[in-house]
Scaffold this motif. Structure first.
Motif, PDB file in Angstrom:
ATOM      1  N   UNK A   1      -8.076  -3.081  -8.229  1.00  8.56           N
ATOM      2  CA  UNK A   1      -7.298  -3.228  -6.997  1.00  8.56           C
ATOM      3  C   UNK A   1      -7.962  -4.214  -6.050  1.00  8.56           C
ATOM      4  N   UNK A   2      -9.285  -4.158  -5.962  1.00 11.13           N
ATOM      5  CA  UNK A   2     -10.024  -5.109  -5.114  1.00 11.13           C
ATOM      6  C   UNK A   2      -9.864  -6.526  -5.663  1.00 11.13           C
ATOM      7  N   UNK A   3      -9.962  -6.666  -6.996  1.00  9.67           N
ATOM      8  CA  UNK A   3      -9.782  -7.982  -7.625  1.00  9.67           C
ATOM      9  C   UNK A   3      -8.388  -8.534  -7.339  1.00  9.67           C
ATOM     10  N   UNK A   4      -7.384  -7.676  -7.437  1.00 11.91           N
ATOM     11  CA  UNK A   4      -5.989  -8.092  -7.287  1.00 11.91           C
ATOM     12  C   UNK A   4      -5.671  -8.513  -5.853  1.00 11.91           C
ATOM     13  N   UNK A   5      -6.260  -7.814  -4.877  1.00  7.77           N
ATOM     14  CA  UNK A   5      -5.937  -8.069  -3.465  1.00  7.77           C
ATOM     15  C   UNK A   5      -6.967  -8.936  -2.757  1.00  7.77           C
ATOM     16  N   UNK A   6      -8.153  -9.076  -3.390  1.00 11.08           N
ATOM     17  CA  UNK A   6      -9.279  -9.775  -2.740  1.00 11.08           C
ATOM     18  C   UNK A   6      -9.593  -9.145  -1.367  1.00 11.08           C
ATOM     19  N   UNK A   7      -9.487  -7.837  -1.295  1.00 12.63           N
ATOM     20  CA  UNK A   7      -9.680  -7.111  -0.038  1.00 12.63           C
ATOM     21  C   UNK A   7     -11.135  -7.139   0.406  1.00 12.63           C
ATOM     22  N   UNK A   8     -11.321  -7.193   1.711  1.00  7.87           N
ATOM     23  CA  UNK A   8     -12.670  -7.146   2.293  1.00  7.87           C
ATOM     24  C   UNK A   8     -13.124  -5.708   2.518  1.00  7.87           C
ATOM     25  N   UNK A   9     -12.148  -4.800   2.743  1.00  5.72           N
ATOM     26  CA  UNK A   9     -12.447  -3.389   2.997  1.00  5.72           C
ATOM     27  C   UNK A   9     -11.480  -2.516   2.197  1.00  5.72           C
ATOM     28  N   UNK A  10     -11.951  -1.315   1.864  1.00  9.35           N
ATOM     29  CA  UNK A  10     -11.103  -0.350   1.159  1.00  9.35           C
ATOM     30  C   UNK A  10     -11.110   0.972   1.915  1.00  9.35           C
ATOM     31  N   UNK A  11      -9.920   1.446   2.278  1.00  6.90           N
ATOM     32  CA  UNK A  11      -9.751   2.729   2.962  1.00  6.90           C
ATOM     33  C   UNK A  11      -9.059   3.689   1.993  1.00  6.90           C
ATOM     34  N   UNK A  12      -9.599   4.884   1.844  1.00  7.83           N
ATOM     35  CA  UNK A  12      -8.973   5.890   0.982  1.00  7.83           C
ATOM     36  C   UNK A  12      -8.513   7.078   1.816  1.00  7.83           C
ATOM     37  N   UNK A  13      -7.259   7.457   1.643  1.00 11.18           N
ATOM     38  CA  UNK A  13      -6.753   8.722   2.166  1.00 11.18           C
ATOM     39  C   UNK A  13      -6.916   9.735   1.045  1.00 11.18           C
ATOM     40  N   UNK A  14      -7.718  10.761   1.275  1.00 10.54           N
ATOM     41  CA  UNK A  14      -8.075  11.705   0.220  1.00 10.54           C
ATOM     42  C   UNK A  14      -7.681  13.129   0.582  1.00 10.54           C
ATOM     43  N   UNK A  15      -7.120  13.847  -0.383  1.00 14.10           N
ATOM     44  CA  UNK A  15      -6.839  15.269  -0.190  1.00 14.10           C
ATOM     45  C   UNK A  15      -8.124  16.011   0.090  1.00 14.10           C
ATOM     46  N   UNK A  16      -8.023  17.079   0.890  1.00 17.97           N
ATOM     47  CA  UNK A  16      -9.198  17.872   1.232  1.00 17.97           C
ATOM     48  C   UNK A  16      -9.548  18.880   0.148  1.00 17.97           C
ATOM     49  N   UNK A  17      -9.699  20.137   0.516  1.00 19.61           N
ATOM     50  CA  UNK A  17     -10.181  21.146  -0.435  1.00 19.61           C
ATOM     51  C   UNK A  17      -9.089  21.742  -1.312  1.00 19.61           C
ATOM     52  N   UNK A  18      -7.832  21.386  -1.064  1.00 22.07           N
ATOM     53  CA  UNK A  18      -6.726  21.800  -1.922  1.00 22.07           C
ATOM     54  C   UNK A  18      -5.871  20.576  -2.203  1.00 22.07           C
TER      55      UNK A  18
END
Length: 400
Positions: free
Chosen positions: A24-41
């Motif tokens: 994904x970084x290669x495809x977008x050449x992004x400088x930063x990556x933000x992840x929205x991640x599920x918590x404990x469930x």
């Protein structure tokens, strides 16, 4: 500055996730990556195998710069609500340029076409869908058959696969929000979502969770980065995992037998509460209860999510009170990600929470966030060492 957004669970983080991040970084050449991640469930209707902070640490060591928690009410909901909550959260940052997701199909144009169609369904299609639903099959299957009939060609290889379905919901949410975030997809490589088979150095999270529960660490070494495996082992050594659905069976069964308002639980429709009540009177374990309740129309994953809503005391009304997340809860950042966080503070359209102790000063409506707090306290009941509570207040967000 280019920013890539990902929507993840990392349950656990494995080689397939590393492949997705790097490509994904290669495809977008992004400088930063933000992840929205599920918590404990998580969205499968199960607890995460290890806690959200440990999974955050793995993410930050894997190329993610900033990890934001997806509020529990969206993390354990339907694909549509899960996707909308995550996309709305990314969009509210006002710094994300791309979202990249894996799909079985691998072609964004056709996924986009189907997404637009489903947002503005013609009457002929609605009629087909209604007729197929009357036959007693699941909504997902009825939609798959109706779409194939409407378009005059088989598209079950698209609409019938789980990652394609999520991808379509991501795109639908982007369109609804009139978001400037550009969707991209990578064709999934390796075993399928629920597969217990392996391909080269890739295995599904389902396969890996089974190996974790079997304590088969020699298998895990082949399919997980070493640091991710070490974090996992440390959690288990501390008595903080593996956490599984059956760890909460007694709580769920108690609530099912004693709570008269099962019909108010989210996604309980068409008298399903009666079948749920009956099952809880016959069995003491969740596997048997879920097995009794599920039918051709009500899938096992849907029933598991309902069990999670029972466990966490989430009823339908909560989804009517909010149009997406009303806060940005930071779980962790790299030092590079801290620079991005400063940018978000200047641009975000909803409040940012880094100090949980201040949440009730920051939020005008705390109900969604307090479900996250409750979820953590319930989750830690599965720990086998000393009792712990209020970890959201004592754990600082992670910096790597």
């Amino acid at each position: 500055m280019s920013v890539l957004g990902l929507i993840v669970e990392y349950n656990p983080l494995h080689n397939g996730h590393i492949y997705h991040i790097k490509k994904s970084i290669e495809m977008t050449k992004a400088d930063f990556v933000v992840a929205v991640m599920s918590g404990n469930f998580v969205q499968r209707g199960i607890p995460s195998i290890i806690d959200k902070w440990s999974r955050t640490e793995s993410a930050l060591l894997s190329g993610i710069d900033l990890v934001i928690e997806l509020p529990t009410i969206y993390a354990v909901s339907t694909a549509e609500k899960f996707a909308y909550g995550a996309i709305k959260l990314l969009d509210s940052l006002h710094i994300v340029d791309y979202i990249s997701f894996g799909s079985e199909h691998g072609f964004i144009d056709e996924l986009y076409q189907i997404s637009k169609f489903l947002l503005d369904e013609p009457e002929d299609y609605k009629s087909l869908l209604k007729n197929y639903l009357k036959s007693g099959i699941t909504y997902a299957k009825a939609r798959e058959v109706a779409l194939s009939k409407y378009f005059g060609r088989t598209i079950d290889n698209i609409i019938g696969n789980p990652n394609n379905i999520l991808g379509i919901e991501y795109i639908k949410s982007l369109i609804k929000l009139n978001s400037n975030i550009k969707p991209l997809t990578l064709k999934r490589f390796g075993p399928g979502y629920n597969s217990l088979e392996t391909v080269e150095s890739f295995a599904s999270a389902t396969y890996l969770r089974k190996a974790i529960n079997d304590k088969n660490y020699s298998i895990l070494e082949k399919y997980m980065p070493q640091y991710s495996l070490e974090i996992l082992k440390n959690c288990i050594a501390e008595g903080h995992g593996p956490v599984n659905l059956d760890d909460f069976a007694k709580i769920v069964v108690y609530r099912l037998r004693n709570d008269a308002s099962v019909k108010d639980v989210f996604d309980v429709t068409e008298g399903l509460e009666n079948r749920i009540k009956k099952a809880s009177s016959l069995y003491n374990n969740l596997s048997d209860i879920i097995g009794y309740i599920k039918t051709k129309r009500y899938t096992e994953s849907r029933i598991r999510r309902i069990m999670m809503h029972v466990l966490l005391d989430i009823d339908s009304s909560i989804y009517l009170k909010f149009d997406g997340p009303n806060y940005i809860r930071i779980l962790g950042a790299t030092k590079k990600g801290l620079k991005l966080l400063r940018e978000i503070k200047n641009k975000a359209s909803i409040p940012i929470i880094t100090k949980v102790s201040e949440y009730n000063k920051i939020l005008s409506n705390v109900e969604m966030f307090e479900i996250d707090l409750k979820a953590t306290d319930i989750y830690t009941l599965a720990y086998t060492n000393e009792p712990v509570s209020s970890l959201d207040f004592t754990k600082k967000f992670i910096v790597k």
